[in-house]
Design a protein around this motif. Structure first.
Motif, PDB file in Angstrom:
ATOM      1  N   MET A   1      68.801 -10.197 -29.174  1.00  0.00           N
ATOM      2  CA  MET A   1      69.716  -9.736 -29.752  1.00  0.00           C
ATOM      3  C   MET A   1      70.256  -9.740 -31.053  1.00  0.00           C
ATOM      4  O   MET A   1      69.510 -10.155 -31.728  1.00  0.00           O
ATOM      5  CB  MET A   1      70.477 -11.605 -29.471  1.00  0.00           C
ATOM      6  N   ARG A   2      71.379  -8.671 -31.042  1.00  0.00           N
ATOM      7  CA  ARG A   2      71.725  -8.188 -31.976  1.00  0.00           C
ATOM      8  C   ARG A   2      73.154  -9.177 -32.835  1.00  0.00           C
ATOM      9  O   ARG A   2      73.908  -8.729 -32.281  1.00  0.00           O
ATOM     10  CB  ARG A   2      72.075  -6.638 -32.428  1.00  0.00           C
ATOM     11  N   VAL A   3      72.987  -9.466 -33.961  1.00  0.00           N
ATOM     12  CA  VAL A   3      74.780 -10.153 -34.349  1.00  0.00           C
ATOM     13  C   VAL A   3      74.353  -9.700 -36.009  1.00  0.00           C
ATOM     14  O   VAL A   3      73.596  -8.942 -36.827  1.00  0.00           O
ATOM     15  CB  VAL A   3      74.025 -11.755 -34.548  1.00  0.00           C
ATOM     16  N   CYS A   4      75.679 -10.166 -36.074  1.00  0.00           N
ATOM     17  CA  CYS A   4      76.184  -9.612 -38.007  1.00  0.00           C
ATOM     18  C   CYS A   4      77.276 -11.229 -37.812  1.00  0.00           C
ATOM     19  O   CYS A   4      77.821 -11.728 -37.335  1.00  0.00           O
ATOM     20  CB  CYS A   4      77.265  -8.851 -37.231  1.00  0.00           C
ATOM     21  N   PHE A   5      76.480 -11.018 -39.491  1.00  0.00           N
ATOM     22  CA  PHE A   5      78.019 -12.370 -40.291  1.00  0.00           C
ATOM     23  C   PHE A   5      78.612 -11.388 -41.543  1.00  0.00           C
ATOM     24  O   PHE A   5      77.718 -10.443 -42.167  1.00  0.00           O
ATOM     25  CB  PHE A   5      76.261 -13.586 -40.584  1.00  0.00           C
ATOM     26  N   HIS A   6      79.239 -12.095 -41.171  1.00  0.00           N
ATOM     27  CA  HIS A   6      79.773 -11.761 -42.753  1.00  0.00           C
ATOM     28  C   HIS A   6      79.653 -12.341 -43.392  1.00  0.00           C
ATOM     29  O   HIS A   6      80.643 -13.839 -42.843  1.00  0.00           O
ATOM     30  CB  HIS A   6      81.538 -11.181 -42.088  1.00  0.00           C
ATOM     31  N   GLU A  17      67.257 -16.920 -46.887  1.00  0.00           N
ATOM     32  CA  GLU A  17      66.724 -17.360 -47.612  1.00  0.00           C
ATOM     33  C   GLU A  17      65.912 -18.679 -45.926  1.00  0.00           C
ATOM     34  O   GLU A  17      64.817 -19.170 -46.830  1.00  0.00           O
ATOM     35  CB  GLU A  17      67.249 -19.095 -48.290  1.00  0.00           C
ATOM     36  N   ARG A  18      66.638 -18.040 -44.630  1.00  0.00           N
ATOM     37  CA  ARG A  18      66.066 -19.349 -43.897  1.00  0.00           C
ATOM     38  C   ARG A  18      65.437 -18.424 -42.781  1.00  0.00           C
ATOM     39  O   ARG A  18      65.792 -17.788 -42.095  1.00  0.00           O
ATOM     40  CB  ARG A  18      67.472 -20.019 -43.022  1.00  0.00           C
ATOM     41  N   PRO A  19      63.581 -19.070 -42.710  1.00  0.00           N
ATOM     42  CA  PRO A  19      62.988 -18.126 -41.934  1.00  0.00           C
ATOM     43  C   PRO A  19      63.082 -18.547 -40.273  1.00  0.00           C
ATOM     44  O   PRO A  19      62.714 -17.576 -39.632  1.00  0.00           O
ATOM     45  CB  PRO A  19      61.689 -18.787 -42.006  1.00  0.00           C
ATOM     46  N   VAL A  20      64.267 -20.105 -39.934  1.00  0.00           N
ATOM     47  CA  VAL A  20      64.852 -19.975 -38.870  1.00  0.00           C
ATOM     48  C   VAL A  20      66.486 -20.182 -38.812  1.00  0.00           C
ATOM     49  O   VAL A  20      66.406 -21.766 -39.566  1.00  0.00           O
ATOM     50  CB  VAL A  20      63.794 -21.140 -38.579  1.00  0.00           C
ATOM     51  N   ALA A  34      66.402 -21.952 -31.934  1.00  0.00           N
ATOM     52  CA  ALA A  34      65.834 -21.950 -32.233  1.00  0.00           C
ATOM     53  C   ALA A  34      65.679 -20.513 -33.046  1.00  0.00           C
ATOM     54  O   ALA A  34      65.236 -20.075 -32.142  1.00  0.00           O
ATOM     55  CB  ALA A  34      65.048 -22.061 -33.036  1.00  0.00           C
ATOM     56  N   PHE A  35      66.191 -19.583 -33.581  1.00  0.00           N
ATOM     57  CA  PHE A  35      65.740 -18.113 -33.449  1.00  0.00           C
ATOM     58  C   PHE A  35      65.410 -17.637 -35.069  1.00  0.00           C
ATOM     59  O   PHE A  35      65.590 -17.935 -35.925  1.00  0.00           O
ATOM     60  CB  PHE A  35      67.326 -17.260 -32.995  1.00  0.00           C
ATOM     61  N   GLU A  36      64.649 -15.962 -35.084  1.00  0.00           N
ATOM     62  CA  GLU A  36      63.653 -15.815 -36.233  1.00  0.00           C
ATOM     63  C   GLU A  36      64.645 -14.789 -36.457  1.00  0.00           C
ATOM     64  O   GLU A  36      65.397 -13.699 -35.819  1.00  0.00           O
ATOM     65  CB  GLU A  36      62.553 -15.549 -36.538  1.00  0.00           C
ATOM     66  N   LEU A  37      65.114 -14.286 -38.061  1.00  0.00           N
ATOM     67  CA  LEU A  37      65.930 -12.844 -38.078  1.00  0.00           C
ATOM     68  C   LEU A  37      64.773 -11.994 -38.391  1.00  0.00           C
ATOM     69  O   LEU A  37      63.808 -11.793 -38.523  1.00  0.00           O
ATOM     70  CB  LEU A  37      66.553 -12.839 -39.309  1.00  0.00           C
ATOM     71  N   SER A  38      64.873 -10.576 -37.861  1.00  0.00           N
ATOM     72  CA  SER A  38      63.900  -9.501 -38.164  1.00  0.00           C
ATOM     73  C   SER A  38      65.296  -8.336 -38.114  1.00  0.00           C
ATOM     74  O   SER A  38      66.313  -8.648 -37.383  1.00  0.00           O
ATOM     75  CB  SER A  38      63.320  -9.375 -36.817  1.00  0.00           C
ATOM     76  N   VAL A  60      62.744 -18.623 -30.592  1.00  0.00           N
ATOM     77  CA  VAL A  60      62.395 -19.262 -31.319  1.00  0.00           C
ATOM     78  C   VAL A  60      61.423 -19.935 -30.094  1.00  0.00           C
ATOM     79  O   VAL A  60      62.120 -20.632 -29.698  1.00  0.00           O
ATOM     80  CB  VAL A  60      61.290 -20.184 -32.692  1.00  0.00           C
ATOM     81  N   HIS A  61      60.044 -20.332 -29.771  1.00  0.00           N
ATOM     82  CA  HIS A  61      59.436 -21.216 -28.291  1.00  0.00           C
ATOM     83  C   HIS A  61      58.651 -21.709 -28.953  1.00  0.00           C
ATOM     84  O   HIS A  61      57.663 -21.644 -29.850  1.00  0.00           O
ATOM     85  CB  HIS A  61      59.045 -20.069 -27.668  1.00  0.00           C
ATOM     86  N   ARG A  62      58.616 -23.640 -28.320  1.00  0.00           N
ATOM     87  CA  ARG A  62      58.065 -24.060 -29.697  1.00  0.00           C
ATOM     88  C   ARG A  62      56.767 -24.545 -28.516  1.00  0.00           C
ATOM     89  O   ARG A  62      56.826 -24.762 -27.606  1.00  0.00           O
ATOM     90  CB  ARG A  62      59.138 -25.570 -29.551  1.00  0.00           C
ATOM     91  N   GLU A  63      55.797 -25.025 -28.901  1.00  0.00           N
ATOM     92  CA  GLU A  63      54.360 -24.775 -28.249  1.00  0.00           C
ATOM     93  C   GLU A  63      54.525 -26.607 -28.060  1.00  0.00           C
ATOM     94  O   GLU A  63      54.767 -27.453 -28.550  1.00  0.00           O
ATOM     95  CB  GLU A  63      53.292 -25.145 -29.497  1.00  0.00           C
ATOM     96  N   GLU A  64      54.430 -26.561 -26.856  1.00  0.00           N
ATOM     97  CA  GLU A  64      54.381 -27.799 -26.691  1.00  0.00           C
ATOM     98  C   GLU A  64      53.085 -28.577 -26.085  1.00  0.00           C
ATOM     99  O   GLU A  64      51.403 -27.868 -25.784  1.00  0.00           O
ATOM    100  CB  GLU A  64      54.953 -28.407 -24.246  1.00  0.00           C
ATOM    101  N   GLY A  65      52.740 -30.151 -26.906  1.00  0.00           N
ATOM    102  CA  GLY A  65      51.682 -30.477 -26.583  1.00  0.00           C
ATOM    103  C   GLY A  65      50.662 -30.453 -27.379  1.00  0.00           C
ATOM    104  O   GLY A  65      50.613 -31.465 -28.286  1.00  0.00           O
ATOM    105  N   GLY A  66      49.310 -29.341 -28.182  1.00  0.00           N
ATOM    106  CA  GLY A  66      49.022 -29.364 -28.727  1.00  0.00           C
ATOM    107  C   GLY A  66      49.013 -29.801 -30.431  1.00  0.00           C
ATOM    108  O   GLY A  66      50.256 -29.878 -31.333  1.00  0.00           O
ATOM    109  N   GLU A  67      48.386 -30.715 -30.221  1.00  0.00           N
ATOM    110  CA  GLU A  67      48.650 -31.477 -31.750  1.00  0.00           C
ATOM    111  C   GLU A  67      48.109 -31.230 -33.324  1.00  0.00           C
ATOM    112  O   GLU A  67      45.709 -31.142 -32.547  1.00  0.00           O
ATOM    113  CB  GLU A  67      49.055 -33.375 -31.902  1.00  0.00           C
TER     114      GLU A  67
END
Length: 67
Positions: A1-6, A17-20, A34-38, A60-67
């Motif tokens: 998805m393409r977005v614009c912030f003004h 500054e925020r990765p997510v 949660a989304f990542e910018l690219s 961003v898809h969270r990994e379920e389970g694995g610790e």
């Protein structure tokens, strides 16, 4: 998805500054996503007071389970 912030220099810098980014759904019952910018591009208006950030958002898809 393409977005614009003004926004101002400070507002656009805060976004970059925020990765997510976390975005709320339009209704209280919807989850926070949660989304990542690219592919970020920043332009300015002719007077240099406002900036426009355009970017692709990838969910961003969270990994379920694995610790």
């Amino acid at each position: 998805m393409r977005v614009c912030f003004h926004g101002t220099d400070e507002e656009i810098t805060r976004i970059c500054e925020r990765p997510v980014l976390a975005l709320l759904g339009p209704r209280r019952t919807q989850r926070v996503v949660a989304f990542e910018l690219s592919d970020v591009s920043i332009t300015t208006d002719p007077y240099g007071t406002l900036y426009r950030l355009t970017a692709d958002l990838t969910e961003v898809h969270r990994e379920e389970g694995g610790e």
